[in-house]
Motif scaffolding. Structure first.
Motif, PDB file in Angstrom:
ATOM      1  N   ARG A   1     -18.257   1.775  -3.609  1.00 50.57           N
ATOM      2  CA  ARG A   1     -17.082   2.506  -3.131  1.00 50.57           C
ATOM      3  C   ARG A   1     -16.994   2.470  -1.613  1.00 50.57           C
ATOM      4  O   ARG A   1     -15.905   2.336  -1.043  1.00 50.57           O
ATOM      5  CB  ARG A   1     -17.142   3.945  -3.635  1.00 50.57           C
TER       6      ARG A   1
ATOM      7  N   VAL B   1      -9.944  -1.026  -6.907  1.00 51.03           N
ATOM      8  CA  VAL B   1      -9.702  -0.924  -5.462  1.00 51.03           C
ATOM      9  C   VAL B   1      -8.652   0.139  -5.184  1.00 51.03           C
ATOM     10  O   VAL B   1      -8.802   0.986  -4.284  1.00 51.03           O
ATOM     11  CB  VAL B   1      -9.263  -2.287  -4.896  1.00 51.03           C
TER      12      VAL B   1
ATOM     13  N   VAL C   1     -13.838   0.815   0.653  1.00 50.66           N
ATOM     14  CA  VAL C   1     -13.100   1.485   1.726  1.00 50.66           C
ATOM     15  C   VAL C   1     -13.215   0.707   3.024  1.00 50.66           C
ATOM     16  O   VAL C   1     -12.228   0.554   3.763  1.00 50.66           O
ATOM     17  CB  VAL C   1     -13.599   2.934   1.890  1.00 50.66           C
TER      18      VAL C   1
ATOM     19  N   TRP D   1     -10.074   3.848  -5.559  1.00 51.75           N
ATOM     20  CA  TRP D   1     -10.936   4.413  -4.508  1.00 51.75           C
ATOM     21  C   TRP D   1     -10.259   4.385  -3.145  1.00 51.75           C
ATOM     22  O   TRP D   1     -10.572   5.210  -2.277  1.00 51.75           O
ATOM     23  CB  TRP D   1     -12.265   3.672  -4.485  1.00 51.75           C
ATOM     24  N   ARG D   2      -9.270   3.508  -2.948  1.00 50.13           N
ATOM     25  CA  ARG D   2      -8.452   3.610  -1.735  1.00 50.13           C
ATOM     26  C   ARG D   2      -7.682   4.934  -1.749  1.00 50.13           C
ATOM     27  O   ARG D   2      -7.645   5.668  -0.754  1.00 50.13           O
ATOM     28  CB  ARG D   2      -7.485   2.427  -1.654  1.00 50.13           C
TER      29      ARG D   2
ATOM     30  N   LYS E   1       0.840  -1.189   0.000  1.00 48.47           N
ATOM     31  CA  LYS E   1       0.000   0.000   0.000  1.00 48.47           C
ATOM     32  C   LYS E   1       0.883   1.249   0.000  1.00 48.47           C
ATOM     33  O   LYS E   1       1.893   1.311   0.696  1.00 48.47           O
ATOM     34  CB  LYS E   1      -0.916  -0.004   1.222  1.00 48.47           C
TER      35      LYS E   1
ATOM     36  N   LEU F   1      -4.426   3.677   5.219  1.00 50.32           N
ATOM     37  CA  LEU F   1      -5.816   4.112   5.168  1.00 50.32           C
ATOM     38  C   LEU F   1      -6.388   4.032   6.570  1.00 50.32           C
ATOM     39  O   LEU F   1      -6.384   2.959   7.186  1.00 50.32           O
ATOM     40  CB  LEU F   1      -6.614   3.245   4.197  1.00 50.32           C
TER      41      LEU F   1
ATOM     42  N   ASN G   1      -4.905  -4.841  -1.720  1.00 55.14           N
ATOM     43  CA  ASN G   1      -5.815  -4.554  -2.827  1.00 55.14           C
ATOM     44  C   ASN G   1      -6.271  -5.816  -3.538  1.00 55.14           C
ATOM     45  O   ASN G   1      -7.431  -5.951  -3.929  1.00 55.14           O
ATOM     46  CB  ASN G   1      -5.145  -3.610  -3.827  1.00 55.14           C
TER      47      ASN G   1
ATOM     48  N   CYS H   1     -10.913  -2.194   2.791  1.00 53.89           N
ATOM     49  CA  CYS H   1      -9.512  -1.774   2.853  1.00 53.89           C
ATOM     50  C   CYS H   1      -9.098  -1.359   4.258  1.00 53.89           C
ATOM     51  O   CYS H   1      -7.912  -1.370   4.593  1.00 53.89           O
ATOM     52  CB  CYS H   1      -9.270  -0.616   1.888  1.00 53.89           C
TER      53      CYS H   1
END
Length: 365
Positions: free
Chosen positions: A38, A66, A42, A69-70, A8, A12, A52, A45
């Motif tokens: 979406r 993925v 999230v 929108w992350r 990543k 997040l 992902n 995630c």
């Protein structure tokens, strides 16, 4: 095993306030499918060690989706999940107005009626009737329709469903499984005026009133293996008639086979007279359906065929005429019987009911 995949780019983090909004957006009836997806991305995630690749496999989408929108959420928060402005004429109907119509439809009723119409909702919301119709079609809302339901309160509901459905999927060897029930109070009805036959551009027409000439009851045992039916007609519907029907079943089924009966909890099936007769005939095994769950008994579907093809539009001037037509129809059925195929397992039936109960559960239920 150590998980592999593209690392990543940034961590997040979802606050409690953000999580509540994401859960609401993923579940709300007013959310678009794109926005709900979406929100689910999230939320997935935000789980520990959520790569992902794993999120994409779980939600059935691509890895780039993925990642997109992350990144949007990390950079812009909840605002990043909204669609970017596009050129063109601004919408004439605002999302707040759409949400108001949906919430009014689902949560309130008009003061002078039991349900909304397009006209009453248009007056309440200030939108046009055609706009109300488009909103309802988009969210598949049909206030004018109502359907019946019955949720069983049988304390042994789960056990009985497992028992009956297990018979359908895995019937015992050297045995026959018969779904038994009675179609009681079949009326011999004669229309007050002759039926007008169907013509081009005009359907068959019948008068709304009729003359009753008496009733009869049909006892039926539907063989789940080959679709054949054992039947008897009686003018009365008591335990004595049910015992006669059991005797007929005993004579019709070869002596070397056990007999498993699927029947409901009607009082005539549980009288001392029936218990005593069953005790003297140990090859009979009775499996009761849950209370208020006639849908699980296959003979009910067969009764539906009989009603649709004969009795609903039939005209009979006497009970004897009705009984003759019923016997003739059954004879034709048994020349080309059609068994039903029960596809759902007991687990699927119970899971489906559990999901429905979860949807309707709330403070008002």
């Amino acid at each position: 095993m150590v998980k592999t995949g593209r690392p990543k780019k940034a961590e997040l983090t979802v606050t409690e306030a953000d999580r509540r909004e994401l859960v609401r957006g993923a579940r709300a009836a007013t959310s678009t499918q794109a926005y709900a997806l979406r929100c689910r991305i999230v939320l997935a995630c935000a789980e520990p060690e959520a790569f992902n690749k794993d999120v994409a496999a779980e939600l059935g989408i691509s890895v780039p989706t993925v990642a997109k929108w992350r990144g949007r959420f990390i950079e812009h928060g909840l605002a990043g999940l909204a669609d970017e402005p596009r050129p063109g004429r601004p919408p004439s109907i605002l999302l707040d107005q759409v949400q108001q119509v949906v919430e009014l439809t689902l949560e309130q009723t008009p003061p002078d009626a039991t349900h909304w119409s397009r006209a009453s909702m248009a007056r309440r919301s200030g939108l046009s009737r055609s706009t109300i119709g488009r909103i309802w079609r988009h969210f598949d809302l049909k206030p004018h329709r109502t359907e019946g339901f019955k949720i069983s309160t049988d304390p042994l509901f789960v056990e009985k469903v497992v028992d009956v459905v297990g018979l359908y999927h895995n019937p015992p060897e050297r045995a026959v499984v018969l779904c038994v029930d009675e179609k009681s109070q079949m009326q011999a009805l004669d229309r007050s005026q002759p039926v007008l036959p169907m013509m081009p551009s005009a359907p068959e027409r019948v008068t709304h009133d009729y003359v009753r000439h008496g009733t009869t009851s049909l006892f039926a045992a539907f063989n789940i293996a080959d679709g054949t039916v054992i039947t008897e007609l009686h003018r009365r519907h008591r335990a004595a008639e049910f015992k006669k029907f059991l005797i007929s079943i005993d004579k019709a089924v070869p002596a070397e086979l056990d007999i498993h009966l699927v029947c409901d909890n009607y009082a005539t099936h549980k009288t001392p007279l029936i218990h005593q007769w069953l005790a003297r005939h140990p090859r009979f095994h009775v499996h009761f359906t849950p209370t208020g769950s006639s849908w699980i008994n296959q003979v009910e579907r067969w009764f539906g065929y009989l009603t649709a093809q004969l009795t609903r539009r039939g005209v009979h001037k006497s009970v004897a005429a009705l009984e003759k037509d019923v016997r003739d129809w059954i004879e034709r059925w048994n020349t080309e019987p059609r068994p039903f195929v029960w596809r759902k397992t007991a687990e699927e039936v119970l899971d489906s009911l559990a999901r429905y109960l979860k949807r309707i559960s709330g403070a008002e239920h």
